[in-house]
Design an enzyme around this catalytic site. Structure first.
Site, PDB file in Angstrom:
ATOM      1  CG  HIS A  49      -2.106  -0.860   1.126  1.00  0.00           C
ATOM      2  ND1 HIS A  49      -2.045  -2.202   1.414  1.00  0.00           N
ATOM      3  CD2 HIS A  49      -3.382  -0.600   0.739  1.00  0.00           C
ATOM      4  CE1 HIS A  49      -3.241  -2.726   1.222  1.00  0.00           C
ATOM      5  NE2 HIS A  49      -4.073  -1.785   0.805  1.00  0.00           N
ATOM      6  CE  LYS A  87      -3.623  -0.569   5.005  1.00  0.00           C
ATOM      7  NZ  LYS A  87      -4.879   0.041   5.465  1.00  0.00           N
TER       8      LYS A  87
HETATM    9  P1  NAD Z   1      -7.059   9.370   5.165  1.00  0.00           P
HETATM   10  O1  NAD Z   1      -5.981   9.531   6.186  1.00  0.00           O
HETATM   11  O2  NAD Z   1      -6.855   9.949   3.799  1.00  0.00           O
HETATM   12  O3  NAD Z   1      -8.429   9.988   5.750  1.00  0.00           O
HETATM   13  C1  NAD Z   1      -8.843   9.769   7.078  1.00  0.00           C
HETATM   14  C2  NAD Z   1     -10.043  10.659   7.383  1.00  0.00           C
HETATM   15  O4  NAD Z   1     -10.466  10.354   8.720  1.00  0.00           O
HETATM   16  C3  NAD Z   1      -9.735  12.165   7.340  1.00  0.00           C
HETATM   17  O5  NAD Z   1     -10.823  12.853   6.764  1.00  0.00           O
HETATM   18  C4  NAD Z   1      -9.611  12.537   8.807  1.00  0.00           C
HETATM   19  O6  NAD Z   1     -10.015  13.881   9.078  1.00  0.00           O
HETATM   20  C5  NAD Z   1     -10.582  11.558   9.467  1.00  0.00           C
HETATM   21  N1  NAD Z   1     -10.213  11.277  10.848  1.00  0.00           N
HETATM   22  C6  NAD Z   1      -9.032  10.791  11.301  1.00  0.00           C
HETATM   23  N2  NAD Z   1      -9.047  10.705  12.652  1.00  0.00           N
HETATM   24  C7  NAD Z   1     -10.262  11.135  13.040  1.00  0.00           C
HETATM   25  C8  NAD Z   1     -10.889  11.275  14.309  1.00  0.00           C
HETATM   26  N3  NAD Z   1     -10.263  10.951  15.444  1.00  0.00           N
HETATM   27  N4  NAD Z   1     -12.160  11.738  14.340  1.00  0.00           N
HETATM   28  C9  NAD Z   1     -12.822  12.049  13.202  1.00  0.00           C
HETATM   29  N5  NAD Z   1     -12.266  11.945  11.963  1.00  0.00           N
HETATM   30  C10 NAD Z   1     -11.003  11.492  11.899  1.00  0.00           C
HETATM   31  O7  NAD Z   1      -7.339   7.800   5.077  1.00  0.00           O
HETATM   32  P2  NAD Z   1      -7.964   6.965   3.861  1.00  0.00           P
HETATM   33  O8  NAD Z   1      -6.881   6.514   2.945  1.00  0.00           O
HETATM   34  O9  NAD Z   1      -9.147   7.689   3.301  1.00  0.00           O
HETATM   35  O10 NAD Z   1      -8.450   5.645   4.634  1.00  0.00           O
HETATM   36  C11 NAD Z   1      -9.393   5.733   5.691  1.00  0.00           C
HETATM   37  C12 NAD Z   1      -9.660   4.328   6.251  1.00  0.00           C
HETATM   38  O11 NAD Z   1     -10.320   3.543   5.261  1.00  0.00           O
HETATM   39  C13 NAD Z   1      -8.406   3.557   6.660  1.00  0.00           C
HETATM   40  O12 NAD Z   1      -8.701   2.798   7.816  1.00  0.00           O
HETATM   41  C14 NAD Z   1      -8.169   2.627   5.469  1.00  0.00           C
HETATM   42  O13 NAD Z   1      -7.456   1.463   5.794  1.00  0.00           O
HETATM   43  C15 NAD Z   1      -9.607   2.303   5.118  1.00  0.00           C
HETATM   44  N6  NAD Z   1      -9.835   1.832   3.743  1.00  0.00           N
HETATM   45  C16 NAD Z   1     -10.733   0.829   3.593  1.00  0.00           C
HETATM   46  C17 NAD Z   1     -11.066   0.395   2.326  1.00  0.00           C
HETATM   47  C18 NAD Z   1     -12.164  -0.641   2.183  1.00  0.00           C
HETATM   48  O14 NAD Z   1     -12.501  -1.028   1.048  1.00  0.00           O
HETATM   49  N7  NAD Z   1     -12.782  -1.102   3.277  1.00  0.00           N
HETATM   50  C19 NAD Z   1     -10.469   0.950   1.205  1.00  0.00           C
HETATM   51  C20 NAD Z   1      -9.544   1.987   1.373  1.00  0.00           C
HETATM   52  C21 NAD Z   1      -9.245   2.432   2.671  1.00  0.00           C
END
Ligand code: NAD
Length: 267
Positions: A155, A159
């Site tokens: 990734h 991440k």
């Molecule tokens: P990112 O860091 O780009 O975004 C994270 C978001 O969460 C931001 O908007 C941030 O403001 C918010 N956030 C963080 N801490 C917070 C808190 N304490 N309170 C409220 N909001 C908070 O991350 P990303 O790449 O968008 O990934 C987010 C999550 O989704 C990760 O856990 C990732 O592993 C997961 N993910 C899952 C899939 C899936 O298909 N299930 C696919 C991609 C990513």
């Protein structure tokens, strides 16, 4: 009838992909857009970054955002997701949880909450990975003797959890195929004099770098041959589209814990 969705973490990589998906889907209405307090987006129109006026302002006021909502879609961090879970329980709002990196206790809390609310919980919402999970389990059933199973994932450099939730889910599928529990056979790290590889173990290797959206390979290494099953995501749109399909799937559900195999009818 349209499904009213709330998107959390709208400043994040997945949040942006989800907003784009909602604006493009006629069956969905953006009910609210949430970000953490202190985010630069608070007070801005959720469509601004796409040159749209949606009339929905990004907020951190959760209880107001949930009023009248059908489904909350969360891709943030476990600590945030657990807060959203509690609020959704109080408000009777269904939930799609794509966030990864939960502890066993947090997973148990999600399962308990699903007695009261309908929840789709899947570490990978893509159609391809959902199919991969089935293939990996089937292959492990057939290759249950004389083959060593290793899960490799890569990734992007941002991440924060490892191995990825998807790699763990693939490990669980392989363990299920072997008739085992992943807890009893996983090897998450190797360093130094490790001794020879034990039969029946499932090994994990994690690579991080650049802007890789998500690559997963499950290797079955036998004597004289090796089988590799690979999935490569090239855009976050695949996860966003799957998550929004899950949101529509939940619109007529009242309770229960579902995964993407339920959403896509693979079960
Ligand atoms: P990112 O860091 O780009 O975004 C994270 C978001 O969460 C931001 O908007 C941030 O403001 C918010 N956030 C963080 N801490 C917070 C808190 N304490 N309170 C409220 N909001 C908070 O991350 P990303 O790449 O968008 O990934 C987010 C999550 O989704 C990760 O856990 C990732 O592993 C997961 N993910 C899952 C899939 C899936 O298909 N299930 C696919 C991609 C990513």
């Amino acid at each position: 009838m349209k499904t009213n969705v709330v998107i959390t973490g709208v400043s994040g990589r997945m949040g942006v992909a989800l907003l784009e998906g909602v604006f493009a889907d006629e069956a969905l209405t953006l009910h609210a857009a949430i970000d953490r307090s202190g985010s630069a987006l608070i007070g801005q129109d959720a469509g601004a970054q796409f040159g749209l006026v949606s009339g929905v302002k990004v907020t951190s006021d959760l209880s107001a955002a949930l009023h009248g909502a059908d489904v909350l879609v969360d891709f943030t961090r476990p600590e945030a997701a657990m807060q959203y879970l509690a609020a959704c329980q109080l408000a009777g709002v269904q939930m799609v949880i794509g966030t990864t990196g939960f502890t066993e206790l947090e997973k148990a809390m999600i399962e308990a909450a699903s007695q009261q609310n309908a929840i789709v919980f899947a570490p990978n919402m893509s159609v391809g990975v959902t199919l991969l999970i089935n293939l990996v389990e089937q292959a492990a059933k057939v290759l249950n003797e004389g083959y060593d199973i290793e899960v490799v994932e890569m990734h992007h450099r941002h991440k924060v959890d490892a191995p990825s939730g998807t790699a763990l889910r693939l490990g669980e599928a392989a363990a299920q195929g072997l008739g085992q529990d992943l807890k009893d056979c996983a090897v998450y790290a190797r360093e130094g004099v490790t001794g020879e590889r034990e039969a029946g173990k499932i090994g994990f290797a994690t690579l991080r770098g650049g802007d890789v959206v998500g690559d997963h390979t499950v290797i079955y290494a036998g004597t004289g041959e090796r089988i590799e099953i690979t999935h490569k995501a090239s855009s976050r749109a695949t996860f966003a589209l799957g998550a929004l399909r899950a949101a529509k799937f939940l619109s007529d559900k009242k309770s229960g814990l579902f995964d993407m195999r339920d959403v896509l009818g693979f079960k």
